[in-house]
Design a protein around this motif. Structure first.
Motif, short mmCIF file in Angstrom:
data_model
loop_
_atom_site.label_atom_id
_atom_site.label_comp_id
_atom_site.label_asym_id
_atom_site.label_seq_id
_atom_site.Cartn_x
_atom_site.Cartn_y
_atom_site.Cartn_z
N LEU A 163 46.44 46.72 48.19
CA LEU A 163 45.19 47.30 48.68
C LEU A 163 44.18 46.20 48.88
N ARG A 164 43.58 46.19 50.07
CA ARG A 164 42.55 45.17 50.32
C ARG A 164 41.22 45.64 49.75
N LEU A 165 40.68 44.84 48.86
CA LEU A 165 39.42 45.18 48.21
C LEU A 165 38.35 44.17 48.60
N THR A 166 37.11 44.63 48.57
CA THR A 166 36.01 43.68 48.82
C THR A 166 35.29 43.44 47.50
N PRO A 167 35.39 42.20 47.03
CA PRO A 167 34.85 41.91 45.70
C PRO A 167 33.34 41.72 45.68
N GLY A 168 32.68 41.78 46.84
CA GLY A 168 31.22 41.68 46.86
C GLY A 168 30.72 40.26 46.67
N ILE A 169 31.39 39.32 47.34
CA ILE A 169 31.01 37.91 47.17
C ILE A 169 30.63 37.28 48.49
N ASP A 170 29.53 36.55 48.45
CA ASP A 170 29.07 35.86 49.65
C ASP A 170 29.71 34.46 49.67
N PRO A 171 30.53 34.17 50.68
CA PRO A 171 31.27 32.90 50.65
C PRO A 171 30.49 31.70 51.17
N HIS A 172 29.23 31.88 51.53
CA HIS A 172 28.41 30.78 52.06
C HIS A 172 29.08 30.10 53.24
N THR A 173 29.41 30.88 54.24
CA THR A 173 29.96 30.31 55.47
C THR A 173 29.32 31.07 56.63
N TYR A 174 29.76 30.84 57.87
CA TYR A 174 29.11 31.54 58.97
C TYR A 174 29.48 33.02 58.99
N ALA A 175 28.52 33.85 59.45
CA ALA A 175 28.60 35.30 59.28
C ALA A 175 29.89 35.90 59.85
N GLU A 232 37.67 36.17 39.35
CA GLU A 232 37.10 36.87 38.19
C GLU A 232 36.95 38.37 38.49
N VAL A 233 36.35 38.68 39.63
CA VAL A 233 36.13 40.09 39.98
C VAL A 233 37.47 40.81 40.12
N MET A 234 38.42 40.15 40.78
CA MET A 234 39.70 40.81 41.04
C MET A 234 40.50 40.99 39.74
N LEU A 235 40.48 39.98 38.87
CA LEU A 235 41.21 40.11 37.60
C LEU A 235 40.57 41.18 36.72
N SER A 236 39.27 41.25 36.76
CA SER A 236 38.59 42.30 35.98
C SER A 236 38.98 43.67 36.51
N PHE A 237 39.13 43.75 37.83
CA PHE A 237 39.53 45.04 38.41
C PHE A 237 40.97 45.38 37.99
N VAL A 238 41.84 44.37 38.00
CA VAL A 238 43.22 44.60 37.57
C VAL A 238 43.21 45.13 36.13
N ALA A 239 42.41 44.50 35.28
CA ALA A 239 42.34 44.92 33.87
C ALA A 239 41.78 46.34 33.76
N HIS A 240 40.79 46.62 34.58
CA HIS A 240 40.16 47.94 34.59
C HIS A 240 41.18 49.02 34.99
N MET A 241 42.00 48.71 36.00
CA MET A 241 43.00 49.68 36.44
C MET A 241 44.11 49.87 35.39
N ALA A 242 44.41 48.77 34.69
CA ALA A 242 45.43 48.87 33.63
C ALA A 242 44.91 49.82 32.53
N ARG A 243 43.62 49.67 32.25
CA ARG A 243 42.99 50.50 31.20
C ARG A 243 42.85 51.94 31.62
N THR A 244 42.30 52.14 32.84
CA THR A 244 41.95 53.52 33.21
C THR A 244 43.11 54.29 33.81
N GLU A 245 44.00 53.62 34.54
CA GLU A 245 45.08 54.34 35.23
C GLU A 245 46.45 53.99 34.67
N GLY A 246 46.50 53.04 33.75
CA GLY A 246 47.79 52.59 33.23
C GLY A 246 48.59 51.88 34.31
N PHE A 247 47.89 51.35 35.33
CA PHE A 247 48.59 50.65 36.41
C PHE A 247 48.36 49.15 36.29
N LEU A 248 49.42 48.41 36.05
CA LEU A 248 49.28 46.96 35.99
C LEU A 248 49.78 46.34 37.30
#
Ligand code: LLP
Length: 441
Positions: A163-175, A232-248
């Motif tokens: 699943l393609r997720l948007t982690p909410g990060i500004d990459p400091h490059t052209y728009a 960091e954001v993506m790994l936290s999401f992986v951990a969150h899904m493992a916790r809440t959905e039991g999906f690793l």
């Protein structure tokens, strides 16, 4: 970002000048190549492409063992020979259209190593990709997920997806190339809860095999912090899904984006060192979060092929406007390189015959299209006696040039010529006027 020291005196180490002063690429002087194949001419240094693949593959192996993949983002340059090289080098590929998949099929690329992106895959695209055994779909949105489930059910298969997720990060490059922010046409945002929702949906669909997550924050990125934050954001999401959905998640694809050096002021990123750092960071964070680190995928496009490419042009009209500036027109332009017109991208343009003299003239190098915006670069220092018939080389044109070329003004696309071991061969022939009318009914 960790950068490398380049001792060649040129912006890329595969450039040099021979004893007569002529510019050489991959060890080959350019004027005989221009003579043989005509101009404009796209050249690729095959050894450089292979070297970049090996750098990535070696670096991920060191950082993650065999729990990593490198996928060449083939939107950067897509033609049959490149997929053959990727196959030979043991790379995976990122494909974004039926056309790219078809080209990979024609190259005999093993499509189980292909990841199919795009924010808008049609049912026909999905069916075509399934028919050819594309390994993974990188799913952009819920609508697509339903379509994949429906078509996979019809075929009686279980389709692997990320699943393609948007982690909410500004990459400091052209728009135009920033994709990881919440306000993006790509992916499901973590911040808005949509990422949770699409994960739950994927887990509930019987013919979808959810393997993990993907993000890509942007392109031509020089700030290494961007990767740490995304990881960091993506790994936290992986951990969150493992916790809440039991999906690793078994797999985590952190996209492409490493910047390349178009001009001397830009650094050359040390890819191996940066991957080592990201690897250390991800391994440590996974441990701290109490999860098994998923298989990590990198998806570089530009940094695989950019400095393996160079374009040769022949100068035509040289127009000096007294008190203003000098326009040097070449036989290509925005049709083979739209990147200055689109993004204002910087380039290094050099005379082929001899190095720059002490005294130079600042010129605008422009194309042959009937449009004022058809500019390759402004303020280019060139010899003051540039004249019709001289050759110019535009450096670092291996990524997003051939793949973004057009037939605007009915200008035929240049050929792609590969340089390997001191010889040259055609990978894509030059378009002819006949090609230009071939589709007209
Ligand atoms: N993965 C995804 C999902 C992407 O969208 C892209 C680039 C890449 C990987 C590869 O990124 P790279 O390593 O090449 O930076 N036409 C623009 C670049 C568009 C990039 C689109 N996505 C240009 O000429 O600068």
């Amino acid at each position: 970002m960790i950068v490398t020291e380049n001792k060649s005196g040129m912006i890329c180490s595969n450039l040099s000048r021979d004893e007569s002063g002529e510019l050489c690429f991959a060890g080959m002087p350019l004027s005989p190549l221009a003579q043989k194949y005509g101009t404009p001419l796209y050249l690729y240094d095959e050894a450089r492409i292979r070297e970049r693949c090996r750098t990535y593959l070696g670096a991920v192996r060191e950082a993650f063992g065999d729990r990593a993949r490198v996928l060449y983002a083939s939107k950067a340059a897509s033609f049959r020979r490149l997929y053959e090289i990727m196959r030979e080098e043991g790379m995976g590929i990122d494909v974004v259209s039926r056309g790219e998949i078809y080209t990979a099929v024609r190259a005999g690329f093993p499509l189980e190593r292909a990841y199919f992106h795009s924010n808008n895959k049609t049912d026909e695209d999905i069916a075509y990709a399934m028919e050819h055994g594309v390994g993974y779909f990188v799913v952009d949105n819920e609508e697509e997920l339903y379509a994949i489930d429906r078509l996979a059910t019809a075929r009686g298969i279980q389709q692997r997806v990320l699943l393609r997720l948007t982690p909410g990060i500004d990459p400091h490059t052209y728009a135009a190339v920033a994709t990881g922010k919440v306000d993006s046409k790509f992916g499901s945002a973590i911040e808005t809860g949509q990422a949770d929702a699409i994960t739950r949906l994927a887990l509930s669909l019987s013919h979808v095999a959810l393997k993990g997550f993907h993000c890509h924050v942007g392109s031509q990125v020089f700030d290494s912090d961007v990767y740490f934050r995304a990881a960091e954001v993506m790994l936290s999401f992986v951990a969150h899904m493992a916790r809440t959905e039991g999906f690793l998640a078994e797999e985590l694809d952190i996209g492409g984006g490493y910047g390349v050096r178009y001009v001397a002021e830009q650094p050359e990123i040390d890819i191996a060192e940066n991957i080592r750092e990201v690897g250390e960071f991800m391994t440590r964070r996974a441990e701290e979060l109490g999860i098994t680190l998923p298989v990590v995928a990198f998806e570089p496009g530009r940094s695989i092929v950019a400095d393996a490419g160079l374009t040769v042009y022949t100068v035509g009209t040289v127009k000096r406007i007294p008190g203003y500036k000098t326009y040097v027109s070449v036989d290509g332009g925005m049709t083979d390189n739209p990147r200055f017109a689109l993004y204002g991208s910087p380039y290094t343009i050099l005379p082929v015959a001899a190095d720059l003299p002490e005294e130079t003239e600042s010129c605008s190098v422009v194309g042959r299209c009937c449009e004022s915006g058809d500019i390759l670069q402004e303020n280019v220092p060139l010899p003051p006696d540039m004249a019709r018939g001289d050759l110019l080389a535009c450096l670092t044109t291996g990524a997003y040039h051939y793949s973004m070329a057009s037939n605007y003004n009915r200008i035929p696309r240049p050929p792609v010529v590969m340089l390997a071991d001191g010889t040259s061969y055609l990978a894509v022939r030059r378009e002819t006027p006949e090609d230009l009318v071939a589709l007209d009914c």
